[in-house]
Structure formats: structure tokens, C-alpha cells
Design a protein around this motif. Structure first.
Motif, short mmCIF file in Angstrom:
data_model
loop_
_atom_site.label_atom_id
_atom_site.label_comp_id
_atom_site.label_asym_id
_atom_site.label_seq_id
_atom_site.Cartn_x
_atom_site.Cartn_y
_atom_site.Cartn_z
N ALA A 83 6.67 -3.60 -7.13
CA ALA A 83 5.91 -4.50 -6.26
C ALA A 83 4.44 -4.50 -6.64
N ASP A 84 3.90 -3.32 -6.97
CA ASP A 84 2.50 -3.22 -7.37
C ASP A 84 2.25 -3.99 -8.67
N LEU A 85 3.15 -3.87 -9.63
CA LEU A 85 3.00 -4.59 -10.89
C LEU A 85 3.06 -6.10 -10.67
N ILE A 86 4.00 -6.54 -9.85
CA ILE A 86 4.12 -7.98 -9.58
C ILE A 86 2.85 -8.52 -8.94
N MET A 87 2.31 -7.78 -7.96
CA MET A 87 1.09 -8.24 -7.30
C MET A 87 -0.08 -8.29 -8.27
N PHE B 135 -8.15 -8.42 1.08
CA PHE B 135 -6.81 -8.96 0.92
C PHE B 135 -5.76 -7.85 1.00
N ALA B 136 -6.10 -6.66 0.50
CA ALA B 136 -5.14 -5.55 0.50
C ALA B 136 -4.79 -5.09 1.91
N ARG B 137 -5.63 -5.42 2.90
CA ARG B 137 -5.35 -5.03 4.28
C ARG B 137 -4.25 -5.89 4.89
N PHE B 138 -3.99 -7.03 4.29
CA PHE B 138 -2.92 -7.93 4.72
C PHE B 138 -1.65 -7.53 4.00
N ARG B 139 -0.55 -7.36 4.75
CA ARG B 139 0.71 -6.94 4.15
C ARG B 139 1.62 -8.15 3.97
N LEU B 140 1.61 -8.67 2.73
CA LEU B 140 2.44 -9.85 2.45
C LEU B 140 3.91 -9.48 2.37
N SER C 289 -3.30 -9.39 10.21
CA SER C 289 -2.89 -10.75 9.88
C SER C 289 -3.72 -11.27 8.71
N VAL C 290 -3.21 -12.29 8.05
CA VAL C 290 -3.95 -12.88 6.94
C VAL C 290 -5.26 -13.48 7.46
N GLU C 291 -5.26 -13.96 8.72
CA GLU C 291 -6.49 -14.52 9.28
C GLU C 291 -7.56 -13.44 9.44
N PHE D 214 1.90 -7.99 13.34
CA PHE D 214 0.76 -7.41 12.64
C PHE D 214 -0.08 -6.64 13.65
N VAL D 215 -1.01 -5.86 13.14
CA VAL D 215 -1.93 -5.14 14.02
C VAL D 215 -3.24 -5.93 14.13
N ILE D 216 -3.95 -5.73 15.22
CA ILE D 216 -5.25 -6.36 15.43
C ILE D 216 -6.31 -5.27 15.41
N GLU D 217 -7.29 -5.42 14.53
CA GLU D 217 -8.36 -4.44 14.43
C GLU D 217 -9.64 -4.90 15.12
N SER D 218 -9.72 -6.17 15.45
CA SER D 218 -10.91 -6.69 16.13
C SER D 218 -11.09 -5.98 17.47
#
Length: 251
Positions: A15-19, A108-113, A122-124, A168-172
């Protein structure tokens, strides 16, 4: 002499290589011009890279970028953050540059695709973090940051009203649970509110509230009397404000 056994990549390594291949255009270019042996970090990666069709990889990378840009509560990141994207465009940062920067950023790495890679924001929220960092050196940084925060809150509260449990989790910070859902208070500069077409009296920071209930999302400028509901330490004023909001179906 026996031939060394090649240890194939496990799921996480693959998965890391693909990303990396999807995100890193320079890596794809080196793979195309220098070959798999030049970019592989070990025999396991070499085994995978030697099987890749370069044309299919380029097509997959383009689709990946397009899919990321289309993610979002409103149908795409651009439609979730329309004013933010327009403000960046006004200072010379277009959508392609925003997407390139986001995909290459730690945000971007904080978002889990990939679902099995763990829980993330979330991606937002990941995109908003990137936009806030990008806004810092710019002349309109204050309005940019507040606009990004406002559009992020709309997206988060839309999810809180419609998606339970959240994926997803909310960090705000500052989002509180109420008897009917969730609420949050922010304070924005009058200039930021004016740029969104929302009027507010006075020169100081203006209280602005968001509410998510089963009926949907309610948001807007509120009075200091309503803002008292968000006091960390309960008082007679905060209790009265919460009761008033409860009667309106918002708390």
C-alpha cells in the motif's frame, strides 16, 4: 550456491509503494527513464516495480488526483471550499497547484484513504489544515484562515447532522455535544463575514454559531446572550441560553 529468496512485500508495504507511485510524479518519471532497479529500495519493491505497465500507472495517477479532488461533502473539495479556493485563485494559486501541494503535504497523510490503514480525519479537515498553512505568508491571511475555518465547519456539521456514527475523527476544537446533536461557537472578523455576504454590527470579533441536529444544520451570527451557552464553566447566563436554544430545538 543457492539463489537468495526474495521477500515479497506485505500488505502495508505494498500500500505504501502504491501511494508513493500515485503521489510522486518524479518517482514515476524516474521509473520510466531509469528503470525499476534505479528506484526500488529493496528486492521486494523491485519484484513489484518490474511488473508495472507505465501507461496504466500514469492513467491511474491521473484518476487518483481527480478522485481526491472530487471528494467532499458538497461533491468536491472545490465545492466544499468555494470561497477559499476563489480567494487563493485571486492571489495566484489555482486549483491544480492547490491539489499538487495538498497531495505532497503532511496534511494529506492525516486523511486515511484506505480503510484498513487506520482511522484518520476527514479529507475536508486534512485539506483545511493544508490551506491554513498555505495562507500564512499572504496579505489576506486572516480572511483566508477564517474563510477556510468557516467552510470546514459547514462540512463537519453537515456530516454530524447526516452521518452517525462518523467514519472519521474530528480534531477541530470547540465542538460540543448537546442533547440534540452538536454545536460550536466561532468568532470572526466583520471583514470576513462581509466577504461571505453576511452582515454583522460592530468592529470586534463577531460570535457565530453552528448547530447540528437530526433536522439539519443551523448556523449564523448570534448575540452575546446566545454565545453564553458555550461557556466552559456553567453560569446562570449560560444555563438560560441553553434552555432558550433547547426550546428552539438547537441544544
Amino acid at each position: 550456491m543457492s539463489t537468495p529468496v526474495v521477500r515479497s512485500l506485505d500488505g502495508e508495504q505494498l500500500a505504501d509503494l502504491i501511494m508513493r507511485l500515485l503521489l510522486d510524479g518524479r518517482l514515476r518519471e524516474r521509473l520510466a527513464t531509469e528503470g525499476a532497479a534505479a528506484v526500488a529500495v529493496d528486492a521486494g519493491e523491485l519484484e513489484c516495480l518490474e511488473t508495472i505497465d507505465l501507461d496504466e500507472l500514469d492513467a491511474a495517477a491521473r484518476r487518483f488526483r481527480s478522485n481526491i479532488w472530487r471528494l467532499g461533502t458538497g461533491g468536491s473539495l472545490a465545492s466544499t471550499f468555494p470561497r477559499s479556493v476563489s480567494l487563493f485563485a485571486a492571489v495566484g494559486v489555482g486549483e491544480a497547484e492547490l491539489l499538487d501541494g495538498f497531495l505532497g503535504s503532511p496534511c494529506f497523510a492525516r486523511f486515511r484513504l484506505i480503510p484498513y490503514s487506520g482511522v484518520g480525519v476527514s479529507v475536508e479537515e486534512a485539506f483545511a489544515s493544508f490551506l491554513r498553512d498555505l495562507a500564512e505568508p499572504r496579505p489576506v491571511a486572516a480572511i483566508l484562515r477564517e474563510t477556510v475555518d468557516h467552510e470546514l465547519m459547514i462540512a463537519l456539521f453537515t456530516a454530524l447532522a447526516c452521518e452517525q456514527p462518523l467514519s472519521f475523527v474530528i480534531e477541530s476544537e470547540g465542538i460540543v455535544e448537546t442533547d440534540r446533536g452538536h454545536a460550536a461557537l466561532r468568532r470572526y472578523a466583520p471583514a470576513a463575514l462581509a466577504s461571505w455576504g453576511e452582515a454583522a454590527a460592530g468592529d470586534g470579533a463577531v460570535p457565530y454559531a453552528y448547530f447540528a441536529t437530526p433536522a439539519g444544520v443551523t448556523r449564523g451570527v448570534v448575540s452575546e446572550r446566545v454565545a453564553a451557552a458555550f461557556a466552559a464553566i456553567p453560569t446562570a447566563e449560560s444555563d438560560a441560553a441553553r434552555r432558550a436554544l433547547s426550546r428552539r430545538g438547537l441544544w
